[in-house]
Design a protein around this motif. Sequence first.
Motif, PDB file in Angstrom:
ATOM      1  N   UNK A 147       0.606  -1.237   0.397  1.00 53.73           N
ATOM      2  CA  UNK A 147      -0.505   0.235  -0.117  1.00 53.73           C
ATOM      3  C   UNK A 147       1.248   1.284   0.062  1.00 53.73           C
ATOM      4  N   UNK A 148       1.976   1.414   0.203  1.00 53.25           N
ATOM      5  CA  UNK A 148       3.048   2.041  -0.561  1.00 53.25           C
ATOM      6  C   UNK A 148       4.122   2.101  -1.439  1.00 53.25           C
ATOM      7  N   UNK A 149       4.785   3.111  -1.634  1.00 56.27           N
ATOM      8  CA  UNK A 149       5.808   3.064  -2.896  1.00 56.27           C
ATOM      9  C   UNK A 149       7.069   2.834  -2.331  1.00 56.27           C
ATOM     10  N   UNK A 150       6.939   1.400  -3.347  1.00 53.61           N
ATOM     11  CA  UNK A 150       8.532   0.961  -3.045  1.00 53.61           C
ATOM     12  C   UNK A 150       9.684   0.398  -4.311  1.00 53.61           C
ATOM     13  N   UNK A 151       8.411   0.652  -5.015  1.00 49.48           N
ATOM     14  CA  UNK A 151       9.884   0.204  -6.757  1.00 49.48           C
ATOM     15  C   UNK A 151      10.403   1.389  -7.467  1.00 49.48           C
ATOM     16  N   UNK A 284      16.339   7.054  -2.832  1.00 51.55           N
ATOM     17  CA  UNK A 284      15.444   8.150  -2.087  1.00 51.55           C
ATOM     18  C   UNK A 284      13.654   8.289  -2.879  1.00 51.55           C
ATOM     19  N   UNK A 285      13.967   7.488  -3.964  1.00 50.53           N
ATOM     20  CA  UNK A 285      12.872   8.026  -4.194  1.00 50.53           C
ATOM     21  C   UNK A 285      11.033   7.706  -4.062  1.00 50.53           C
ATOM     22  N   UNK A 286      11.388   6.941  -3.745  1.00 49.07           N
ATOM     23  CA  UNK A 286      10.663   6.189  -2.375  1.00 49.07           C
ATOM     24  C   UNK A 286       8.977   6.958  -1.157  1.00 49.07           C
ATOM     25  N   UNK A 287       9.722   7.899  -1.297  1.00 46.04           N
ATOM     26  CA  UNK A 287       9.334   8.517  -0.506  1.00 46.04           C
ATOM     27  C   UNK A 287       8.831  10.501  -1.076  1.00 46.04           C
ATOM     28  N   UNK A 288       9.819  10.883  -1.421  1.00 45.75           N
ATOM     29  CA  UNK A 288       9.033  11.489  -2.866  1.00 45.75           C
ATOM     30  C   UNK A 288       8.295  11.376  -3.456  1.00 45.75           C
ATOM     31  N   UNK A 289       7.818  10.275  -4.156  1.00 43.28           N
ATOM     32  CA  UNK A 289       6.509   9.709  -4.824  1.00 43.28           C
ATOM     33  C   UNK A 289       5.668  10.058  -4.432  1.00 43.28           C
ATOM     34  N   UNK A 290       5.520   9.179  -2.597  1.00 40.12           N
ATOM     35  CA  UNK A 290       4.865   8.996  -2.251  1.00 40.12           C
ATOM     36  C   UNK A 290       4.367  10.163  -1.996  1.00 40.12           C
ATOM     37  N   UNK A 291       4.987  11.423  -1.225  1.00 39.48           N
ATOM     38  CA  UNK A 291       5.025  12.991  -0.435  1.00 39.48           C
ATOM     39  C   UNK A 291       4.021  13.749  -2.509  1.00 39.48           C
ATOM     40  N   UNK A 292       4.258  13.029  -3.076  1.00 45.13           N
ATOM     41  CA  UNK A 292       3.901  14.457  -4.362  1.00 45.13           C
ATOM     42  C   UNK A 292       3.009  13.517  -5.563  1.00 45.13           C
TER      43      UNK A 292
END
Length: 407
Positions: A147-151, A284-292
């Motif tokens: 249920x969260x970005x991981x890719x 570090x991208x998963x956190x960024x994708x989840x945010x925007x």
Amino acid sequence: MTASSASTTAPISATAPARPLAASRAAAHATRVAFFISGFAMAAWAPLVPFTKTRLSIHEATLGLLLLCMGAGSIVSMPLAGALSARWGCRRVLVASTLLVCASLPLLALAPTAPWLGVALFLFGAGIGGLGCAGNIQAVLVERASGRPMMSGFHGLFSLGGVAGAGGVIGLLGLGASLWQATGAVAAVVLALLAAAGPHFLARGTEQSSPAFARPDMESGSVFARPTGVVLFIGMLCFILFLAEGAMLDWSAVLLTQVQGMPAERAGLGYAAFAAAMTLGRLTGDRWVRRIGPPRAVLAGALIASAGLALATLAPTWPLALPGFALVGLGCSNIVPVLFSLAGRQHAMPESLAVPAIATMGYAGVLMGPALIGFVAHGTSLVAAMLVLVALLVGVAMGARRLGALD
């Protein structure tokens, strides 16, 4: 495999039937290992190329044709890996593909003639292609269950594996190891990683249950399903992104030396800046994708990459061009992972067909990109060819809006 049979297949765990294995932390770690293995093994071949060329006394043109065998093996295996992952599960395909990679690695060092090297490269490419395709399918399932970005993180492990694989082989050869000793060491490391992660690969594949899957070409069980609609659109975006990555690999040094006057012995810094920024961006991208959100991540990434490539192309000196290559890597870093993630959310095709179709189109960009850029550069100039690529990246940014329906 028919749509009805696909919809009833779900990931299961022998130790915890009530909880999908894709939701477990062990499955996520195993997926990271699968991506690391893929990058590690593929990059291990790069340092061997000049030694193999010398050992077999082959010319550049012959070597170019032989390298196409690796790409052909990957393109053939990707659709097969998707179909087999849906029918037999990701675990079997990942294990079989990894074993094929391990078996073909020593053959790359021991091939006695150019034709045998072509066979070894085809098998090696088939293993890499199957590993990458099944790994992305498993990543889609694991990410969906979490249920969260991981890719982006998964693809970041591929980049780290590439650094470790190339660096490890370079180190072994520098210490005096022979080619077969170096490839044997790589195979041993891969087998150890497989032994640790293999039990946690998904035992079975899954397909989304949707009436949209009931299409004639899927009912017939065709492995090479023709991508249409949003899948074709995502594949086209992947083609452009992989084309850009291929351009950085094959043309960045030429651009720096011929246009910006960089000394040839330092020309590899352009690709190094690109690769380092891409690795950092993915980790570090998963956190960024989840945010925007995925569409905005594609939009921002494509704009950053296009601006970076314009800077790298038009900068009057190479110290100004190097930050441009880093911006290309940073901008491109999360777009492909987001596109694979969105492939698991669309309802036009099951992921066992959508993921290999998108991967095949993307890999075609890697294979065709350098030649297309060379063709345009020959007719105009290398600067003009790179500016065409800048325009294509702007096109990716403009297409990000259409991806919003899948978010």
